[in-house]
Design a protein around this motif. Structure first.
Motif, PDB file in Angstrom:
ATOM      1  N   ALA A  29       0.838  -1.203   0.000  1.00  0.00           N
ATOM      2  CA  ALA A  29       0.000   0.000   0.000  1.00  0.00           C
ATOM      3  C   ALA A  29       0.873   1.254   0.000  1.00  0.00           C
ATOM      4  N   THR A  30       1.962   1.226   0.733  1.00  0.00           N
ATOM      5  CA  THR A  30       2.898   2.350   0.756  1.00  0.00           C
ATOM      6  C   THR A  30       3.536   2.536  -0.615  1.00  0.00           C
ATOM      7  N   LEU A  31       3.979   1.441  -1.219  1.00  0.00           N
ATOM      8  CA  LEU A  31       4.577   1.495  -2.549  1.00  0.00           C
ATOM      9  C   LEU A  31       3.575   2.003  -3.578  1.00  0.00           C
ATOM     10  N   ASP A  32       2.328   1.552  -3.465  1.00  0.00           N
ATOM     11  CA  ASP A  32       1.293   2.027  -4.377  1.00  0.00           C
ATOM     12  C   ASP A  32       1.130   3.543  -4.279  1.00  0.00           C
ATOM     13  N   LYS A  92      -5.072  16.900 -11.321  1.00  0.00           N
ATOM     14  CA  LYS A  92      -5.997  16.766 -10.191  1.00  0.00           C
ATOM     15  C   LYS A  92      -7.410  16.442 -10.674  1.00  0.00           C
ATOM     16  N   ALA A  93      -7.783  16.978 -11.805  1.00  0.00           N
ATOM     17  CA  ALA A  93      -9.130  16.762 -12.347  1.00  0.00           C
ATOM     18  C   ALA A  93      -9.296  15.384 -12.999  1.00  0.00           C
ATOM     19  N   MET A  94      -8.185  14.697 -13.234  1.00  0.00           N
ATOM     20  CA  MET A  94      -8.227  13.408 -13.919  1.00  0.00           C
ATOM     21  C   MET A  94      -8.923  12.363 -13.043  1.00  0.00           C
ATOM     22  N   LYS A  95      -9.834  11.630 -13.631  1.00  0.00           N
ATOM     23  CA  LYS A  95     -10.527  10.534 -12.942  1.00  0.00           C
ATOM     24  C   LYS A  95      -9.662   9.276 -13.045  1.00  0.00           C
ATOM     25  N   PRO A  96      -9.788   8.374 -12.069  1.00  0.00           N
ATOM     26  CA  PRO A  96      -8.993   7.134 -12.129  1.00  0.00           C
ATOM     27  C   PRO A  96      -9.110   6.396 -13.465  1.00  0.00           C
ATOM     28  N   LYS A  97     -10.289   6.392 -14.074  1.00  0.00           N
ATOM     29  CA  LYS A  97     -10.462   5.666 -15.341  1.00  0.00           C
ATOM     30  C   LYS A  97      -9.629   6.272 -16.471  1.00  0.00           C
ATOM     31  N   ALA A 120      -2.608   1.376  -8.735  1.00  0.00           N
ATOM     32  CA  ALA A 120      -1.879   1.858  -7.553  1.00  0.00           C
ATOM     33  C   ALA A 120      -2.734   2.871  -6.786  1.00  0.00           C
ATOM     34  N   TYR A 121      -3.388   3.767  -7.523  1.00  0.00           N
ATOM     35  CA  TYR A 121      -4.266   4.767  -6.903  1.00  0.00           C
ATOM     36  C   TYR A 121      -5.389   4.084  -6.120  1.00  0.00           C
ATOM     37  N   GLU A 122      -6.044   3.145  -6.755  1.00  0.00           N
ATOM     38  CA  GLU A 122      -7.161   2.457  -6.099  1.00  0.00           C
ATOM     39  C   GLU A 122      -6.722   1.670  -4.880  1.00  0.00           C
ATOM     40  N   ARG A 123      -5.601   0.962  -4.989  1.00  0.00           N
ATOM     41  CA  ARG A 123      -5.116   0.187  -3.836  1.00  0.00           C
ATOM     42  C   ARG A 123      -4.680   1.097  -2.690  1.00  0.00           C
ATOM     43  N   SER A 124      -4.111   2.252  -3.023  1.00  0.00           N
ATOM     44  CA  SER A 124      -3.615   3.139  -1.973  1.00  0.00           C
ATOM     45  C   SER A 124      -4.724   4.009  -1.385  1.00  0.00           C
TER      46      SER A 124
END
Length: 147
Positions: free
Chosen positions: A103-106, A127-132, A141-145
């Motif tokens: 999780a830290t690495l992510d 900042k405005a970018m959505k995960p998709k 990595a974003y989702e896991r973290s």
């Protein structure tokens, strides 16, 4: 006859201070360690014990508990169940630590991408970018973290 090693050779082989090896010996972690004229003579038996000691130490076990394990070994096969349980507990502890570190690495991977992207397209756009809309590995990595 198997090869013997001095404490200095073992120290160099393992990257451990001689004082640590002396401490392990004093704590009884090498119960069959031989001596010739007072000089410790390490064999393959102690090298294998050292492998297990270092593994258990790295897994978070304290020396007193490693000593308890070594005492179990000396008692023989009647302690197999206890020894297996000890290793299973340490395995779970290591797996939990790996999960925390992942999780830290992510988060680190995500933040590296974030700042690289912010430098390329600006922070507002990043900042405005959505995960998709993120690259797949960054999105994961974003989702896991952010769970």
């Amino acid at each position: 006859m198997s090869k013997t090693y001095t404490i200095g050779e073992i120290s160099e082989m393992w990257g451990l201070p001689i004082s640590t090896l002396r401490y392990y010996d004093k704590e009884g972690l090498f119960p069959n360690l031989g001596r010739t004229s007072g000089i410790r003579q390490f064999t393959d038996t102690e090298i294998e014990a050292l492998r297990v000691i270092e593994c258990l130490k790295k897994s978070g076990l304290e020396i007193k508990d490693i000593k308890r394990f070594m005492d179990m070994c000396a008692r023989g096969s009647e302690t197999f169940g206890e020894r297996k349980a000890l290793f299973e507990n340490q395995k779970r502890a290591v797996e939990a630590e790996i999960s925390r570190l992942q999780a830290t690495l992510d988060m680190l991977n995500y933040k590296c991408w974030y700042y690289e992207s912010a430098m390329e397209i600006g922070e507002d756009a990043t900042k405005a970018m959505k995960p998709k809309d993120m690259p797949e590995s960054v999105r994961q990595a974003y989702e896991r973290s952010h769970q």
